[in-house]
Design an enzyme around this catalytic site. Structure first.
Site, short mmCIF file in Angstrom:
data_model
loop_
_atom_site.label_atom_id
_atom_site.label_comp_id
_atom_site.label_asym_id
_atom_site.label_seq_id
_atom_site.Cartn_x
_atom_site.Cartn_y
_atom_site.Cartn_z
N HIS A 203 0.79 -1.24 0.00
CA HIS A 203 0.00 0.00 0.00
C HIS A 203 0.82 1.28 0.00
O HIS A 203 0.27 2.37 -0.07
CB HIS A 203 -0.95 0.03 1.21
C1 UD1 Z 1 -2.34 5.68 5.33
C2 UD1 Z 1 -1.08 6.31 5.92
C3 UD1 Z 1 0.05 5.28 5.91
C4 UD1 Z 1 -0.38 4.00 6.61
C5 UD1 Z 1 -1.67 3.48 6.00
C6 UD1 Z 1 -2.18 2.30 6.77
C7 UD1 Z 1 -0.76 8.73 5.52
C8 UD1 Z 1 -0.04 9.74 4.73
N1 UD1 Z 1 -0.64 7.45 5.10
O1 UD1 Z 1 -2.05 5.35 3.98
O2 UD1 Z 1 1.16 5.82 6.62
O3 UD1 Z 1 0.64 3.06 6.44
O4 UD1 Z 1 -2.68 4.51 6.06
O5 UD1 Z 1 -3.03 1.51 6.02
O6 UD1 Z 1 -1.40 9.06 6.48
N2 UD1 Z 1 -9.29 4.51 0.74
C9 UD1 Z 1 -10.52 3.91 0.63
N3 UD1 Z 1 -11.16 3.57 1.79
C10 UD1 Z 1 -10.64 3.78 3.02
C11 UD1 Z 1 -9.40 4.39 3.11
C12 UD1 Z 1 -8.72 4.74 1.97
O7 UD1 Z 1 -11.02 3.70 -0.46
O8 UD1 Z 1 -11.30 3.42 4.02
C13 UD1 Z 1 -8.56 4.85 -0.50
C14 UD1 Z 1 -8.88 6.26 -1.00
O9 UD1 Z 1 -8.87 6.22 -2.38
C15 UD1 Z 1 -7.69 7.06 -0.51
C16 UD1 Z 1 -6.56 6.05 -0.60
O10 UD1 Z 1 -7.15 4.80 -0.26
O11 UD1 Z 1 -7.44 8.18 -1.29
C17 UD1 Z 1 -5.41 6.32 0.35
O12 UD1 Z 1 -5.88 6.47 1.70
P1 UD1 Z 1 -5.06 7.37 2.75
O13 UD1 Z 1 -5.68 7.25 4.08
O14 UD1 Z 1 -4.85 8.72 2.21
O15 UD1 Z 1 -3.63 6.71 2.75
P2 UD1 Z 1 -3.20 5.20 2.92
O16 UD1 Z 1 -2.55 4.76 1.66
O17 UD1 Z 1 -4.32 4.39 3.45
N1 UDP Z 2 -3.76 -5.74 8.58
C1 UDP Z 2 -5.02 -6.32 8.71
N2 UDP Z 2 -5.66 -6.70 7.57
C2 UDP Z 2 -5.12 -6.54 6.32
C3 UDP Z 2 -3.83 -5.97 6.22
C4 UDP Z 2 -3.19 -5.57 7.37
O1 UDP Z 2 -5.51 -6.49 9.83
O2 UDP Z 2 -5.78 -6.91 5.34
C5 UDP Z 2 -3.06 -5.34 9.82
C6 UDP Z 2 -1.68 -5.93 9.98
O3 UDP Z 2 -1.76 -7.20 10.62
C7 UDP Z 2 -0.97 -4.90 10.83
C8 UDP Z 2 -1.60 -3.60 10.37
O4 UDP Z 2 -2.83 -3.95 9.74
O5 UDP Z 2 -1.25 -5.08 12.20
C9 UDP Z 2 -0.70 -2.91 9.40
O6 UDP Z 2 -1.39 -1.91 8.75
P1 UDP Z 2 -0.94 -1.32 7.35
O7 UDP Z 2 -0.12 -2.30 6.62
O8 UDP Z 2 -2.17 -0.82 6.69
O9 UDP Z 2 -0.11 -0.03 7.78
P2 UDP Z 2 1.39 0.25 8.26
O10 UDP Z 2 1.72 -0.67 9.36
O11 UDP Z 2 2.27 0.07 7.06
O12 UDP Z 2 1.36 1.67 8.66
#
Ligand code: UD1
Ligand code: UDP
Length: 357
Positions: A203
């Protein structure tokens, strides 16, 4: 004493679940959800899985550019903080919700505790690196998961109220192990056998927002011919669709795609995988906790100890390196106790108690 935790994304619900459980027993604790993640599979499923009550307040900010998202949280959270008047605000990790949570609080002169403080990748192109740096430099209490994190803060002149507590994610894995054994259905749902598949999550912006990177990774997964379970983050799904790569995955016989899964299912998938392929911070550590070799689609990591210990290999988005690692990577050293004793939550509680009560 009143504490307030700000959360907004999947990994933050897991971290805060550990901390709020122990804090709730001794003091008033409020949970504010910024709404950064909002799909059920990215958000409320975790409240059910982890047995935490629904947030006291959901700011509903949703998705947007960094500026819009951070700005909206600031605007909406300030009102809540003014109304609630907490004595301490806790923020978690390194997302936009973390940065905005810290900034809202310090502007109101409310002390901030940063859970998972001191992590650095030293890559300022990562949005998370800027969030971490700024959050640490605005916080008052530092709850560090590793000695490396403590040392990183020291290098930046942050010495006071720095505490090595261990990692709350390690607490989470231990705490929810039994529930996962009892309630997870994912292996039978996806029709996979233990130790018969690899697990992939993806991601990071550097991979999802770059067509070349995403294409290379997808091609490597398909060409590996190994059975790979791939729960897909919504950001990645969008990019796969936009770059025409979803079809490649659908046609491949070795890739099992799924929606994001809940935490109880996820830890079953991790623990029973042969190898884990990821660019996630949390998943790299969980691979280490479960002694599953980890292949990381990044050029650097904040969890450098896992690489030093030979349980994690950095392969970036390089097809040859990914394929080589899938087929041949094997850890060659014993693990150490890197992430604490599974009582980081209790340690954080004790530090807060000693300072405020
Ligand atoms: C965010 C965090 C990242 C973290 C990750 C955990 C920032 C800058 N990034 O990244 O550090 O590792 O969360 O998963 O804060 N979207 C959906 N539904 C949702 C959420 C997101 O469709 O419920 C889609 C949207 O198109 C959105 C994109 O995912 O624009 C990115 O979501 P965003 O929360 O901006 O960043 P993440 O990539 O999730
Ligand atoms: N995770 C989850 N379901 C998924 C993918 C990840 O429960 O489908 C959990 C994973 O076990 C870990 C956390 O989400 O505890 C990590 O989140 P993510 O990879 O979104 O973010 P990051 O740690 O990189 O910020």
């Amino acid at each position: 004493m009143k504490t307030l935790s700000v959360v907004g994304t999947r990994p933050q619900f897991i971290k805060a679940a550990v901390v709020s459980r122990v804090l709730k027993n001794i003091l008033h604790h409020t949970l504010v959800h910024t709404g950064q993640h909002y799909d059920n599979g990215m958000s409320y499923i975790f409240f059910n899985d982890l047995g935490i009550s629904r947030p006291d307040c959901d700011l509903g900010v949703g998705s947007g550019s960094h500026g819009v998202q951070t700005g909206l949280i600031l605007e909406r959270l300030e009102k809540v903080l003014v109304e609630q008047k907490p004595d301490l605000v806790l923020v978690y990790g390194d997302t936009n919700s973390t940065l905005a949570g810290m900034l809202s609080a310090v502007k109101l002169n409310i002390p901030v505790g940063h859970v998972e403080a001191g992590l650095r990748s030293y890559n300022r192109n990562m949005p998370e690196e800027i969030n971490r740096l700024l959050t640490d430099h605005g916080s008052d209490f530092y709850f560090c998961p590793t000695q490396t994190a403590v040392d990183n803060l020291r290098k930046e002149g942050i010495m006071q109220d720095v505490h090595l507590t261990g990692d709350v994610m390690f607490d989470a894995v231990l705490r929810f192990a039994n529930d996962s054994e009892k309630y997870a259905t994912v292996l039978s749902d996806l029709k996979v056998e233990k130790k018969d598949y690899h697990l992939c999550t993806l991601h990071r912006a550097e991979n999802t927002d770059c067509k070349d990177h995403l294409k290379t990774i997808v091609e490597a997964l398909v060409e590996s011919r190994e059975l790979i379970v791939f729960p897909i983050h919504p950001r990645t799904k969008k990019s796969l669709q936009a770059y025409g790569l979803m079809e490649t995955l659908k046609e491949a016989k070795n890739i099992i795609m799924s929606e994001p899964v809940g935490f109880l299912d996820m830890i079953q998938l991790e623990k029973n995988a042969r190898k884990i392929l990821t660019d996630s911070g949390g998943v790299q550590k969980e691979a280490y906790f479960y002694q599953v070799p980890c292949i990381t689609f990044r050029e650097e990591t904040e969890w450098i100890e896992t690489v030093q210990d030979s349980w994690n290999i950095l392969v970036g988005a390089d097809k040859e390196k990914i394929l080589q690692a899938i087929h041949a990577f094997a850890p060659h050293s014993k693990q150490r106790t890197l992430f604490g004793n599974g009582n980081a939550g209790e340690q954080i509680r004790d530090i807060i108690q000693a300072r405020f009560l």
